[in-house]
Design a protein around this motif. Structure first.
Motif, PDB file in Angstrom:
ATOM      1  N   TYR A 264       0.839  -1.199   0.000  1.00 42.12           N
ATOM      2  CA  TYR A 264       0.000   0.000   0.000  1.00 42.12           C
ATOM      3  C   TYR A 264       0.877   1.255   0.000  1.00 42.12           C
ATOM      4  CZ  TYR A 264      -3.761   3.219   1.353  1.00 42.12           C
ATOM      5  OH  TYR A 264      -4.661   4.258   1.387  1.00 42.12           O
ATOM      6  N   ALA A 265       1.893   1.272   0.869  1.00 40.82           N
ATOM      7  CA  ALA A 265       2.796   2.433   0.937  1.00 40.82           C
ATOM      8  C   ALA A 265       3.577   2.592  -0.358  1.00 40.82           C
ATOM      9  CB  ALA A 265       3.749   2.277   2.121  1.00 40.82           C
ATOM     10  N   GLN A 269       3.522   5.775  -3.388  1.00 41.56           N
ATOM     11  CA  GLN A 269       4.681   6.442  -3.987  1.00 41.56           C
ATOM     12  C   GLN A 269       4.647   6.358  -5.506  1.00 41.56           C
ATOM     13  OE1 GLN A 269       6.917   8.332  -2.392  1.00 41.56           O
ATOM     14  NE2 GLN A 269       5.766   7.950  -0.508  1.00 41.56           N
ATOM     15  N   ILE A 270       4.275   5.198  -6.020  1.00 38.24           N
ATOM     16  CA  ILE A 270       4.199   5.007  -7.479  1.00 38.24           C
ATOM     17  C   ILE A 270       3.158   5.942  -8.081  1.00 38.24           C
ATOM     18  CG2 ILE A 270       3.527   3.377  -9.291  1.00 38.24           C
ATOM     19  CD1 ILE A 270       4.719   1.157  -7.510  1.00 38.24           C
ATOM     20  N   LEU A 271       1.992   6.013  -7.443  1.00 40.35           N
ATOM     21  CA  LEU A 271       0.910   6.850  -7.973  1.00 40.35           C
ATOM     22  C   LEU A 271       1.246   8.335  -7.885  1.00 40.35           C
ATOM     23  CD1 LEU A 271      -2.210   4.941  -6.592  1.00 40.35           C
ATOM     24  CD2 LEU A 271      -1.242   4.856  -8.894  1.00 40.35           C
ATOM     25  N   ARG A 272       1.999   8.723  -6.852  1.00 43.85           N
ATOM     26  CA  ARG A 272       2.402  10.119  -6.731  1.00 43.85           C
ATOM     27  C   ARG A 272       3.365  10.526  -7.845  1.00 43.85           C
ATOM     28  NH1 ARG A 272       3.479   9.841  -0.237  1.00 43.85           N
ATOM     29  NH2 ARG A 272       1.359  10.347   0.469  1.00 43.85           N
ATOM     30  N   GLU A 281      -3.788   4.789 -22.427  1.00 44.66           N
ATOM     31  CA  GLU A 281      -4.776   4.029 -21.654  1.00 44.66           C
ATOM     32  C   GLU A 281      -4.230   2.682 -21.217  1.00 44.66           C
ATOM     33  OE1 GLU A 281      -9.180   2.034 -22.412  1.00 44.66           O
ATOM     34  OE2 GLU A 281      -8.614   3.828 -23.519  1.00 44.66           O
ATOM     35  N   GLU A 282      -3.458   2.036 -22.068  1.00 48.10           N
ATOM     36  CA  GLU A 282      -2.921   0.720 -21.732  1.00 48.10           C
ATOM     37  C   GLU A 282      -1.956   0.812 -20.569  1.00 48.10           C
ATOM     38  OE1 GLU A 282      -0.403  -2.862 -23.894  1.00 48.10           O
ATOM     39  OE2 GLU A 282      -1.654  -1.530 -25.099  1.00 48.10           O
ATOM     40  N   ASP A 283      -1.113   1.859 -20.532  1.00 46.29           N
ATOM     41  CA  ASP A 283      -0.167   2.030 -19.431  1.00 46.29           C
ATOM     42  C   ASP A 283      -0.902   2.308 -18.123  1.00 46.29           C
ATOM     43  OD1 ASP A 283       2.054   1.618 -20.999  1.00 46.29           O
ATOM     44  OD2 ASP A 283       2.314   3.746 -21.471  1.00 46.29           O
ATOM     45  N   GLU A 284      -1.980   3.096 -18.183  1.00 43.11           N
ATOM     46  CA  GLU A 284      -2.747   3.404 -16.975  1.00 43.11           C
ATOM     47  C   GLU A 284      -3.321   2.146 -16.361  1.00 43.11           C
ATOM     48  OE1 GLU A 284      -5.629   6.541 -17.139  1.00 43.11           O
ATOM     49  OE2 GLU A 284      -4.476   7.602 -18.663  1.00 43.11           O
ATOM     50  N   LEU A 290      -4.826   1.400  -4.947  1.00 45.62           N
ATOM     51  CA  LEU A 290      -4.944   1.510  -3.495  1.00 45.62           C
ATOM     52  C   LEU A 290      -6.300   1.006  -3.009  1.00 45.62           C
ATOM     53  CD1 LEU A 290      -3.402   5.048  -2.861  1.00 45.62           C
ATOM     54  CD2 LEU A 290      -2.373   2.841  -2.312  1.00 45.62           C
ATOM     55  N   ALA A 291      -7.369   1.400  -3.705  1.00 45.90           N
ATOM     56  CA  ALA A 291      -8.722   1.026  -3.297  1.00 45.90           C
ATOM     57  C   ALA A 291      -9.668   1.151  -4.483  1.00 45.90           C
ATOM     58  CB  ALA A 291      -9.201   1.901  -2.133  1.00 45.90           C
TER      59      ALA A 291
END
Length: 333
Positions: A264-265, A269-272, A281-284, A290-291
């Motif tokens: 989760y932590a 960091q990855i999403l930030r 779209e494919e990369d996203e 997280l949820a």
């Protein structure tokens, strides 16, 4: 949309379901869920093209397919392309053979999580539609009366919580409600778990879901974030439903979050550091999660012009929102 081809001889039993019927399958990548369905459920998903505000709260509809034990090919329709089999034989969950040919292909909501914690909330005090036979009505009415379905408009239908590699022993009072997935590190709560609660103590079930381990500072931080997200999404779904004229008997709200605290932590960091505007779209779709909150199970769903909003399902949404708000307030103290 690009056409996908699945080798149905490699389809496998779906392992992250918190509740529901046997026969749910997934592809090797785990990106889709393939489950037996009725034609009415297909029709409902097709109708979402004119309800985009609701569609975003449901798993993405990929299409339909036919899987038959006496056929050498499985025929897929709609958006997702073709599914080909070698011998037409696929196994159901628990090893039983499929006995229904028509299947719906949906986005797997738990895909993108390392260890998804999953809570299935079955909506409605009335659990049967108008086409149900008297004996089924009586049986489901008994379930509703003896559970929080009748008092709150929802009940916990199933739950999976990640407990870690060193699985704790299940307390004596829970042994009849919990199966242990030693390989996955999960406690899997059966349908009877949710039926043991009344309106006065059902919050305990949510606490077991949100706090599956020790209440460390990391878990408390995660709980605050996840509860805030869940509450916002459930209220959004409620608002959409208040503007729809529909009846959706036995639909569910599925709540999912990352059960591995370290993952989760790391995901935060990855999403930030990710910049969605620079990604295609494919990369996203490959980004971890997280949820997630989605509505599922629409075998008994229909649009009912002139009959007003579905207060049967809305009661459960409002009750769920109240409980989430109560837990969030407590976690923030």
């Amino acid at each position: 949309m690009a056409t996908k081809t699945y080798d149905a001889s490699k389809l496998q039993a779906f392992g992250n379901a918190a509740a529901g019927h046997d026969g749910v399958l997934s592809d090797e990548a785990g990106s889709v869920v393939i489950k037996p369905c009725t034609t009415s459920e297909i029709t409902f998903y097709e109708s979402l093209a004119t309800h985009p505000d609701l569609a975003r709260h449901l798993p993405t509809f990929m299409g339909q397919l036919f899987l038959s034990a006496d056929s050498t090919a499985a025929t897929e329709a709609l958006e997702s392309g073709t599914i080909q089999t070698n011998d037409g034989t696929v196994e159901r969950l628990h090893g039983k053979k499929l006995d229904t040919e028509l299947h719906i292909v949906l986005e797997n909501i738990t895909h993108g999580f390392k260890k998804p914690n999953v809570l299935d909330l079955k909506l409605g005090a009335q659990l049967w539609d108008e086409g149900a036979k008297p004996e089924k009505r009586a049986r489901l009415d008994a379930v509703s009366e003896k559970s929080t379905s009748g008092s709150l408009g929802f009940r916990i239908a199933g739950m999976r919580t990640y407990k870690g590699a060193d699985l704790p022993d299940v307390p004596e009072g829970l042994k009849e409600f919990v199966d242990v997935d030693k390989e996955g590190g999960y406690w899997v709560y059966n349908k009877m778990y949710g039926r043991k609660f009344g309106a006065e103590d059902v919050t305990e079930g949510f606490v077991d879901f949100i706090f599956p381990g020790e209440k460390t500072e990391e878990e408390l931080d995660r709980a605050r974030e996840v509860l805030a997200y869940f509450l916002g999404e459930v209220k959004d779904i409620q608002e959409v439903f208040e503007g729809k004229e529909s009846r959706m008997y036995s639909a569910s709200i599925l709540l999912v979050y990352e059960g591995d605290v370290e993952e989760y932590a790391n995901t935060k960091q990855i999403l930030r550091s990710a910049h969605p505007e620079d990604e295609d779209e494919e990369d996203e779709e490959t980004l971890p999660k997280l949820a997630e909150v989605k509505m599922i199970d629409f075998a008994h769903a229909s649009w009912t012009p002139g009959r007003g909003p579905d207060e049967n399902a809305l009661q459960g949404m409002r009750s769920t929102a109240r409980i989430l708000k109560k837990l969030l307030d407590k976690a923030q103290d």
